[in-house]
Design a protein around this motif. Structure first.
Motif, PDB file in Angstrom:
ATOM      1  N   THR A   1     -62.967  14.124  24.030  1.00  0.00           N
ATOM      2  CA  THR A   1     -62.651  15.783  24.018  1.00  0.00           C
ATOM      3  C   THR A   1     -61.391  16.074  25.581  1.00  0.00           C
ATOM      4  OG1 THR A   1     -64.385  16.557  24.718  1.00  0.00           O
ATOM      5  CG2 THR A   1     -63.921  16.278  22.293  1.00  0.00           C
TER       6      THR A   1
ATOM      7  N   PRO B   1     -73.082  15.104  17.195  1.00  0.00           N
ATOM      8  CA  PRO B   1     -73.659  15.540  19.029  1.00  0.00           C
ATOM      9  C   PRO B   1     -73.590  15.040  20.047  1.00  0.00           C
ATOM     10  CG  PRO B   1     -75.098  15.011  17.237  1.00  0.00           C
ATOM     11  CD  PRO B   1     -73.833  14.651  16.605  1.00  0.00           C
ATOM     12  N   LYS B   2     -72.813  15.492  20.754  1.00  0.00           N
ATOM     13  CA  LYS B   2     -73.461  15.048  22.380  1.00  0.00           C
ATOM     14  C   LYS B   2     -73.539  13.728  22.732  1.00  0.00           C
ATOM     15  CE  LYS B   2     -71.654  15.871  26.979  1.00  0.00           C
ATOM     16  NZ  LYS B   2     -70.868  17.256  27.220  1.00  0.00           N
TER      17      LYS B   2
ATOM     18  N   ALA C   1     -67.890  12.297  22.915  1.00  0.00           N
ATOM     19  CA  ALA C   1     -67.690  13.663  23.154  1.00  0.00           C
ATOM     20  C   ALA C   1     -66.384  14.157  24.414  1.00  0.00           C
ATOM     21  CB  ALA C   1     -68.490  13.992  22.970  1.00  0.00           C
TER      22      ALA C   1
ATOM     23  N   SER D   1     -64.104  19.876  16.915  1.00  0.00           N
ATOM     24  CA  SER D   1     -65.402  20.518  16.935  1.00  0.00           C
ATOM     25  C   SER D   1     -67.152  20.655  16.995  1.00  0.00           C
ATOM     26  CB  SER D   1     -65.665  20.632  14.819  1.00  0.00           C
ATOM     27  OG  SER D   1     -65.541  19.918  14.712  1.00  0.00           O
ATOM     28  N   GLY D   2     -67.538  18.919  18.189  1.00  0.00           N
ATOM     29  CA  GLY D   2     -68.393  18.381  18.169  1.00  0.00           C
ATOM     30  C   GLY D   2     -69.268  19.027  17.383  1.00  0.00           C
TER      31      GLY D   2
END
Length: 314
Positions: free
Chosen positions: A249, A238-239, A246, A234-235
């Motif tokens: 994914t 924070p990327k 991240a 879902s993020g």
């Protein structure tokens, strides 16, 4: 022409009654069962097989939402066995431990982890023959969790208990020392089970290392048990601050088969996202004594899609 419908069901006595209604877009399932006391016996999965022809073609196998944790563990065990027969190597099991209707955070963190430890022991006892305990390595987040497991539910067993990270001098600031997976794995290991790797963001990076170094191009299997991977999907992280996390994914998660999954949505338009391999993903609406399937699909929907689109319009 209206679609034709054929249904084949296997029903246990006095436990399950179901009706299925179909139109050209959705299959709507209404599942109802009596409130029976849980027993410590294996229950056979009751598959509902529906084939719909006409404007909407599908073939699905639905498993009813579990009545209790005894049935849940039995369903998860059957799902993993079927996935292994299909040569799935990387698998995910995810469900709440504070109650079948709970969400992450309903229980205190340590209590939820302890619940997962108990469920893992029950799951392993169901899935594995006694002689397979010596070839099963269970990874906990860090060494203290291993000690706790050894002193409680895993005491006296032959399972290999291990850890992903170990504390460093800067533990109070959130820094942990990663463990090199190549040094932990033994040639006789056949199955890896990773327990709740969400306490520290580095833990899932170590899991990816474990998969690459010890599972790929082997016959081994890896199961992630209650890893709260929806945080990554879902993020939540924070990327910009967690680029490696991240990246999972696109690297690790697409290779994973979510074989058993329960996620609850609270509120007036609440419900459940449920999946038991090899069946479809089902969005269920909960009432007092039954679950109604309002939507199903082959791929996993996002939690945002379920909450804002599917349940909101059901």
């Amino acid at each position: 022409m209206s679609p034709s419908l054929s249904i084949a069901t296997t029903v246990s006595p006095a436990s399950l009654a179901g009706t299925l209604v179909s139109n050209s877009k959705n299959v709507l399932c209404s599942l109802h069962w009596k409130n029976n006391d849980a027993t410590k016996t294996n229950r056979n999965l009751k598959f509902r097989v529906c084939s719909v022809s006409g404007g909407y073609n599908t073939s699905v196998e639905n498993v009813p939402f579990p009545r209790d944790y005894v049935e849940l563990i039995s369903q998860a065990k059957e799902a993993v066995e079927l996935a292994m027969k299909d040569e799935k190597q990387l698998m995910e099991i995810e469900f709440p431990t504070s109650g079948l209707a709970s969400v992450p955070g309903d229980g205190e963190g340590a209590t939820e982890m302890t619940g997962s430890i108990n469920m893992i022991r029950e799951f392993c006892d169901r899935l594995l023959a006694p002689e397979k305990a010596r070839t099963t390595r269970i990874f906990f987040p860090e060494a203290n969790e291993v000690k706790f497991a050894q002193n409680t539910v895993f005491g006296g067993t032959y399972f290999k208990l291990d850890y992903l990270t170990k504390p460093s001098l800067f533990e109070d600031f959130g820094f942990f020392e990663r463990v090199k997976m190549a040094d932990r794995v033994k040639p006789e290991d056949e199955l890896f089970l990773v327990a709740y790797p969400y306490f520290n963001v580095n833990e899932m990076l170590v899991v990816e290392e474990l998969y690459k170094e010890a599972v790929v191009n082997t016959e081994r299997k890896l199961i992630i048990f209650n890893g709260e991977l929806d945080r990554i999907r879902s993020g939540y992280y924070p990327k910009f601050f967690y680029p490696k996390l991240a990246a999972l994914t696109k690297t690790l998660l697409p290779k994973m088969e979510t074989v058993y999954y329960i996620h609850n949505f609270k509120g007036q338009k609440g419900g459940v996202l449920f999946r038991c391999y090899p069946g479809p993903w089902q969005v269920l609406r909960r009432t007092r004594n039954k679950y109604i399937c309002v939507h199903q699909q082959e791929s996993m929907p996002s939690l945002k899609e379920v909450a804002l689109d599917i349940l909101a319009s059901a």
